[in-house]
Design a protein around this motif. Structure first.
Motif, PDB file in Angstrom:
ATOM      1  N   ALA A   1       0.842  -1.190   0.000  1.00 63.40           N
ATOM      2  CA  ALA A   1       0.000   0.000   0.000  1.00 63.40           C
ATOM      3  C   ALA A   1       0.878   1.241   0.000  1.00 63.40           C
ATOM      4  CB  ALA A   1      -0.906  -0.004   1.229  1.00 63.40           C
ATOM      5  N   ALA A   2       0.333   2.343  -0.479  1.00 68.76           N
ATOM      6  CA  ALA A   2       1.079   3.597  -0.558  1.00 68.76           C
ATOM      7  C   ALA A   2       0.349   4.703   0.184  1.00 68.76           C
ATOM      8  CB  ALA A   2       1.285   3.999  -2.013  1.00 68.76           C
ATOM      9  N   GLY A   3       1.136   5.509   0.885  1.00 72.96           N
ATOM     10  CA  GLY A   3       0.582   6.649   1.600  1.00 72.96           C
ATOM     11  C   GLY A   3       1.649   7.704   1.783  1.00 72.96           C
ATOM     12  N   LEU A   4       1.349   8.686   2.636  1.00 67.27           N
ATOM     13  CA  LEU A   4       2.297   9.773   2.877  1.00 67.27           C
ATOM     14  C   LEU A   4       2.662   9.879   4.350  1.00 67.27           C
ATOM     15  CD1 LEU A   4       0.786  12.503   0.530  1.00 67.27           C
ATOM     16  CD2 LEU A   4       2.837  11.127   0.151  1.00 67.27           C
ATOM     17  N   THR A   5       2.277   8.869   5.126  1.00 62.01           N
ATOM     18  CA  THR A   5       2.509   8.916   6.573  1.00 62.01           C
ATOM     19  C   THR A   5       3.306   7.703   7.008  1.00 62.01           C
ATOM     20  OG1 THR A   5       0.365  10.006   6.822  1.00 62.01           O
ATOM     21  CG2 THR A   5       1.364   9.103   8.810  1.00 62.01           C
ATOM     22  N   TYR A   6       4.242   7.912   7.918  1.00 63.67           N
ATOM     23  CA  TYR A   6       4.927   6.774   8.524  1.00 63.67           C
ATOM     24  C   TYR A   6       3.930   6.140   9.494  1.00 63.67           C
ATOM     25  CZ  TYR A   6       9.222   9.018   6.896  1.00 63.67           C
ATOM     26  OH  TYR A   6      10.191   9.594   6.129  1.00 63.67           O
ATOM     27  N   SER A   7       3.313   5.053   9.074  1.00 64.88           N
ATOM     28  CA  SER A   7       2.207   4.528   9.865  1.00 64.88           C
ATOM     29  C   SER A   7       2.089   3.028   9.730  1.00 64.88           C
ATOM     30  CB  SER A   7       0.892   5.181   9.427  1.00 64.88           C
ATOM     31  OG  SER A   7      -0.197   4.625  10.119  1.00 64.88           O
ATOM     32  N   SER A   8       1.594   2.404  10.801  1.00 66.36           N
ATOM     33  CA  SER A   8       1.261   0.984  10.772  1.00 66.36           C
ATOM     34  C   SER A   8      -0.242   0.775  10.620  1.00 66.36           C
ATOM     35  CB  SER A   8       1.745   0.319  12.061  1.00 66.36           C
ATOM     36  OG  SER A   8       1.115   0.899  13.182  1.00 66.36           O
ATOM     37  N   ARG A   9      -0.997   1.836  10.493  1.00 64.28           N
ATOM     38  CA  ARG A   9      -2.457   1.743  10.380  1.00 64.28           C
ATOM     39  C   ARG A   9      -2.870   1.697   8.918  1.00 64.28           C
ATOM     40  NH1 ARG A   9      -4.787   6.524  14.011  1.00 64.28           N
ATOM     41  NH2 ARG A   9      -3.657   7.688  12.416  1.00 64.28           N
TER      42      ARG A   9
END
Length: 122
Positions: A97-105
Motif C-alpha cells: 500500500a502507498a501513503g504519505l505517513t509513517y504509519s502501521s495503520r
C-alpha cells in the motif's frame, strides 16, 4: 494516483523463503511511504513493515523483525518483502500500500495493490 502490483506469492513449505515484489507506478515521490500488510482468512489486516520511497527510513515492528525484511530497488520502482523461516501461520494474502505517513495503520494508506496469496504448508 498510484498503481501497485504485487507478485511473488505462492506455495512454500514451512521453513522456506519467499520474496514478494511490489511494483509501483504513477505519482510516487521520494516521500511516498510503501507499507506491507497481510490478511489471513477471518482475521484483521496486519501491518508488517514500511519503507520511505527514498529508502531513508524503514520500520518493522518487533513481532515481524528477524524474519521479514523490507527493501526497495529505485531503478526498478519496486519494493520487496523478503520472508524467511516461514510458518503455516504466515499463510495470508499479502498487500502493499502507498501513503504519505509513517504509519502501521491501514487507514493511513490511500492506494492498495490487489494482493498476492502466500500459502505455507506444514
Amino acid at each position: 494516483q498510484v498503481q501497485l502490483v504485487e507478485s511473488g506469492g505462492g506455495l512454500v513449505q514451512a521453513g522456506g523463503s519467499l520474496r514478494l515484489s511490489c511494483a509501483a507506478s504513477g505519482r510516487v515521490f521520494s516521500n511516498t511511504v510503501i507499507g506491507w500488510f497481510r490478511q489471513a482468512p477471518r482475521k484483521e489486516r496486519d501491518f508488517i513493515a514500511f519503507i520511505r520511497w527514498s529508502g531513508s527510513r524503514t520500520y518493522t515492528p518487533d513481532s515481524m523483525k528477524g524474519r521479514f525484511t523490507i527493501s526497495r530497488d529505485a531503478a526498478k520502482n519496486t519494493v520487496y518483502l523478503q520472508m524467511n523461516s516461514l510458518k503455516p501461520e504466515d499463510t495470508a494474502v499479502y498487500y502493499c500500500a502507498a501513503g504519505l505517513t509513517y504509519s502501521s495503520r491501514r487507514t493511513d494508506y490511500d492506494y492498495w495493490g490487489q494482493g498476492t496469496q502466500v500459502t505455507v504448508s506444514s
